[in-house]
Design an enzyme around this catalytic site. Structure first.
Site, PDB file in Angstrom:
ATOM      1  N   GLU A 109      22.224 -13.971  22.156  1.00 13.94           N
ATOM      2  CA  GLU A 109      23.677 -13.747  22.093  1.00 13.94           C
ATOM      3  C   GLU A 109      24.365 -13.983  23.439  1.00 13.94           C
ATOM      4  O   GLU A 109      25.528 -14.406  23.466  1.00 13.94           O
ATOM      5  CB  GLU A 109      23.967 -12.326  21.608  1.00 13.94           C
ATOM      6  CG  GLU A 109      23.655 -12.092  20.152  1.00 13.94           C
ATOM      7  CD  GLU A 109      22.227 -11.634  19.890  1.00 13.94           C
ATOM      8  OE1 GLU A 109      21.898 -11.323  18.726  1.00 13.94           O
ATOM      9  OE2 GLU A 109      21.439 -11.576  20.877  1.00 13.94           O
ATOM     10  N   PHE A 129      21.058   2.740  11.957  1.00 20.46           N
ATOM     11  CA  PHE A 129      20.255   1.626  12.466  1.00 20.46           C
ATOM     12  C   PHE A 129      21.167   0.526  13.003  1.00 20.46           C
ATOM     13  O   PHE A 129      22.088   0.078  12.341  1.00 20.46           O
ATOM     14  CB  PHE A 129      19.370   1.076  11.346  1.00 20.46           C
ATOM     15  CG  PHE A 129      18.570  -0.138  11.748  1.00 20.46           C
ATOM     16  CD1 PHE A 129      17.553  -0.033  12.687  1.00 20.46           C
ATOM     17  CD2 PHE A 129      18.842  -1.386  11.196  1.00 20.46           C
ATOM     18  CE1 PHE A 129      16.824  -1.147  13.068  1.00 20.46           C
ATOM     19  CE2 PHE A 129      18.114  -2.502  11.567  1.00 20.46           C
ATOM     20  CZ  PHE A 129      17.102  -2.387  12.502  1.00 20.46           C
ATOM     21  N   GLN A 130      20.918   0.105  14.226  1.00 17.16           N
ATOM     22  CA  GLN A 130      21.670  -0.944  14.928  1.00 17.16           C
ATOM     23  C   GLN A 130      23.150  -0.609  15.053  1.00 17.16           C
ATOM     24  O   GLN A 130      24.009  -1.485  15.007  1.00 17.16           O
ATOM     25  CB  GLN A 130      21.473  -2.308  14.252  1.00 17.16           C
ATOM     26  CG  GLN A 130      20.062  -2.852  14.438  1.00 17.16           C
ATOM     27  CD  GLN A 130      19.918  -4.318  14.096  1.00 17.16           C
ATOM     28  OE1 GLN A 130      20.659  -4.864  13.277  1.00 17.16           O
ATOM     29  NE2 GLN A 130      18.954  -4.979  14.714  1.00 17.16           N
ATOM     30  N   LYS A 164      30.388  -3.705   8.084  1.00 20.18           N
ATOM     31  CA  LYS A 164      29.781  -4.518   7.040  1.00 20.18           C
ATOM     32  C   LYS A 164      30.467  -4.311   5.696  1.00 20.18           C
ATOM     33  O   LYS A 164      30.684  -5.276   4.947  1.00 20.18           O
ATOM     34  CB  LYS A 164      28.295  -4.190   6.937  1.00 20.18           C
ATOM     35  CG  LYS A 164      27.539  -5.095   5.972  1.00 20.18           C
ATOM     36  CD  LYS A 164      26.035  -4.852   6.028  1.00 20.18           C
ATOM     37  CE  LYS A 164      25.283  -5.834   5.129  1.00 20.18           C
ATOM     38  NZ  LYS A 164      23.805  -5.653   5.227  1.00 20.18           N
ATOM     39  N   MET A 174      19.877 -17.191  47.590  1.00 15.02           N
ATOM     40  CA  MET A 174      20.917 -16.490  48.327  1.00 15.02           C
ATOM     41  C   MET A 174      20.426 -15.131  48.801  1.00 15.02           C
ATOM     42  O   MET A 174      20.764 -14.677  49.903  1.00 15.02           O
ATOM     43  CB  MET A 174      22.172 -16.331  47.470  1.00 15.02           C
ATOM     44  CG  MET A 174      23.372 -15.812  48.236  1.00 15.02           C
ATOM     45  SD  MET A 174      23.920 -16.918  49.580  1.00 15.02           S
ATOM     46  CE  MET A 174      24.993 -18.027  48.673  1.00 15.02           C
TER      47      MET A 174
END
Length: 626
Positions: free
Chosen positions: A95, A157-158, A207, A523
């Site tokens: 993602e 969940f999630q 959802k 760096m």
């Protein structure tokens, strides 16, 4: 090595043609919501659909041609209508890659970039690119799935409160409560992302809302009370700025990324040439004013040119256009430009006076500000009010001549990274788009490639996100398929997001990647050299000693062409070979010396007066110099 099949390329072309044909003869609906470069589209008829169907139809109506994302449980209902849509979906491998690709697309095209993820870890993986877009004022809409409304707040969940998590790093965010709200919320999200000071907007959709039945109608009515960006500046402030410009003896235009966001580059050049005032362009503004222009002093700040840094430091007037006086430009702000009167123009009133007091604050869009300054300066000149800048230019030209950008060849005979990047810019040319990661290679790319045109330099400026380059280059190439896109990455940055090269290979996105492989976190190693007594704690990546990973083999495993270059004699022909390959992504492993450092440098937290031209070497100035 596996290359994209003709069927894959043909499929991508078909999807692109389908999207284009949808927009060609369409009516100009929701152009403002989708940004100034969005295609006009036909108003869709009302229809009975699911919330997910309403979401996809809204994206089509807004002129969206591509979404970067990954499906998952909570967002899965949206992927069913997306299957039949003209909107192209690019399946990324992480993602974070979706978010940076949306950013690269937006920076290259000026349109809103769109990414999509599921709830929980899918959404939280978008936080870094959302924060990145927020810091650099990039128009992006992130769409996330959320657990069903009855489960919100139960640690389902999630589940993650992505609205709360992203509140500090979004211009606005929405949690959609009802399916009938989706068209209005999407239109408002795109309008917010692309107008005023651009930025990311998050739309979180549970959802069960995606699954609910609704009637899709378009266009919706926007309801954004209190959101009225000021585009046109106050005339009195413009006249005062013009008066100061006509009388200053050491003026400088300090140009930031807001000039690019506003599409004001032509006006900037006209204003600069009208006044004869020197111009500095920040890291986010490279290309806004041609590097080769006589009046361009270069980039200011921590790794800016001596002329740009001292030009600002000794100015008696700074005209800041779409810039925010960030710490990388000012150094220790208390000692920055102590004798300068400041005219600060920005579309975001919160930026004016935030870091440096503005004597003349101007709130407005940079394009309108510059256009009105041109008229006001012209009037001042017609009234006989102007100043002689010959002495100022004599001093600045002397600085440019004595302290040009340059580099030393490595004493151990290894390949110079600066030489590689310089030749890449010369061979690929000023029409190419260059995308950099973060670190030494980013600074060298800003210094040794000449940016002559706007929107040809993309990088993570404010957040400094390692891993930005590969996915952002992918997004830029999708948005500008006919333009050569080079990602200049370090071996550290490259290992964070190179999995998106698999996406590029399968989707037929032939980006070109130059890995500046010095075997270290360059760096960080430079700072350890200068400030930590050469105690190199945890900066050796093993890409030199052990060739882990072997970038050529890794490129081939990801479906790309892999090349390696280790000598100066091979640089040109290796770049030329990469330029000839346009049917697959290309990765070049440039094995360079580990000891090269970025100069000039203003050490963090110090005054710009402390600028170092080389290790232990500060520019020497006579009393009469500046």
């Amino acid at each position: 090595m596996t290359r994209p099949t003709p069927e894959t390329l043909a499929h991508s072309a078909r999807r692109a043609r389908a999207a284009a044909s949808t927009a060609t003869d369409a009516e100009p609906v929701a152009r403002a919501a989708a940004g100034p470069a969005a295609p006009a589209v036909r108003t869709p008829a009302p229809a009975e659909v699911s919330g997910a169907g309403s979401l996809v139809r809204s994206l089509e109506a807004l002129g969206v041609d591509v979404v970067f994302g990954i499906p998952g449980g909570a967002i899965l209902p949206a992927y069913d209508p997306l299957y039949d849509s003209t909107v192209r979906h690019i399946l990324v491998r992480h993602e974070q890659g979706a978010g940076h690709a949306a950013t690269g697309y937006a920076q290259a095209t000026g349109r809103v970039g769109v990414c999509m993820a599921t709830s929980g870890p899918g959404a939280t993986n978008l936080v870094t690119p959302i924060a990145d877009a927020y810091m650099d004022s990039v128009p992006m809409v992130a769409i996330t799935g959320q657990v069903a409304r009855p489960a919100i707040g139960t640690d389902a969940f999630q589940e993650a409160d992505i609205q709360g998590i992203t509140l500090p790093v979004t211009k606005h965010n929405f949690l959609v409560q009802h399916a009938e709200e989706i068209p209005q919320v999407l239109a408002e999200a795109f309008h917010l992302a692309s107008t005023g000071r651009p930025g990311p907007v998050l739309v979180d959709i549970p959802k069960d809302v995606l699954q609910a039945s609704t009637t899709f109608t378009w266009p919706p009515t926007l309801d954004l009370p209190g959101y009225r960006p000021t585009l046109h500046p106050h005339g009195k402030q413009i006249r005062e700025a013009a008066r100061l410009m006509a009388s200053a003896r050491r003026p400088v235009f300090y140009v930031g990324g807001g000039v690019l966001k506003a599409g004001a580059t032509d006006g900037l050049r006209q204003l600069a040439e009208l006044t004869g005032i020197p111009v500095v362009t920040t890291l986010m503004a490279l290309g806004a004013f041609p590097d080769s222009h006589r009046q361009h002093l270069g980039m200011p700040g921590m790794h800016g040119t001596v002329a740009a840094v001292y030009g600002l430091q000794k100015a008696d007037l700074i005209v800041a256009l779409g810039a925010r006086f960030d710490d990388r430009v000012t150094g220790r702000v208390e000692s920055f430009a102590p004798d300068a009167t400041v005219v600060h123009a920005d579309i975001d009133p919160a930026e004016i006076g935030k870091n440096r007091h503005a004597d003349v604050p101007i709130v407005g869009d940079a394009r309108h500000v510059i256009d009105e300054l041109i008229a006001a300066v012209t009037a001042e000149r017609a009234a006989g009010h102007s100043t002689d800048l010959d002495d100022w230019w004599h001093q600045l030209d002397d600085l440019r001549e004595r302290y040009p950008l340059g580099y030393e060849e490595p004493a151990d005979g290894t390949l110079s990274p600066q030489y590689v990047i310089k030749r890449l810019g010369e061979i690929a040319g000023s029409d190419a788009i260059y995308v950099a990661g973060v670190g030494q290679h980013q600074m060298w790319a800003s210094q040794f490639i000449s940016y002559e045109k706007p929107y040809t330099w993309l990088n993570s400026g404010g957040l400094g996100t390692m891993g930005y380059a590969v996915p952002a280059a992918m997004g830029a190439k999708v948005g500008k398929p006919d333009v050569v896109v080079w990602a200049i990455d370090g071996d550290g940055c490259f290992q964070m997001t190179n999995q998106e090269l698999a996406t590029c290979a399968l989707e037929g996105i032939p980006v070109k990647i130059a890995v500046i492989n010095n075997g270290n976190l360059g760096m960080v190693r430079q700072w350890q050299t200068l400030f930590y007594g050469e105690r190199y704690s945890n900066t050796d990546l093993g890409t030199h000693k052990h060739r882990i990973p072997d970038f050529v083999k890794l490129a081939e495993a990801l479906g790309c062409v892999g090349l390696r270059c280790e000598t100066a004699e091979d640089v040109d022909k290796t770049i030329a070979a990469a330029m000839e390959i346009n049917d697959a992504p290309v990765v070049i492993d440039f094995v360079v010396g580990k000891d090269a450092m970025v100069w000039p440098m203003v050490p963090a937290g110090t005054s710009n007066d402390e600028i170092m031209f080389a290790r232990g070497v500060r520019p020497a100035f006579d009393e009469d110099d500046i």
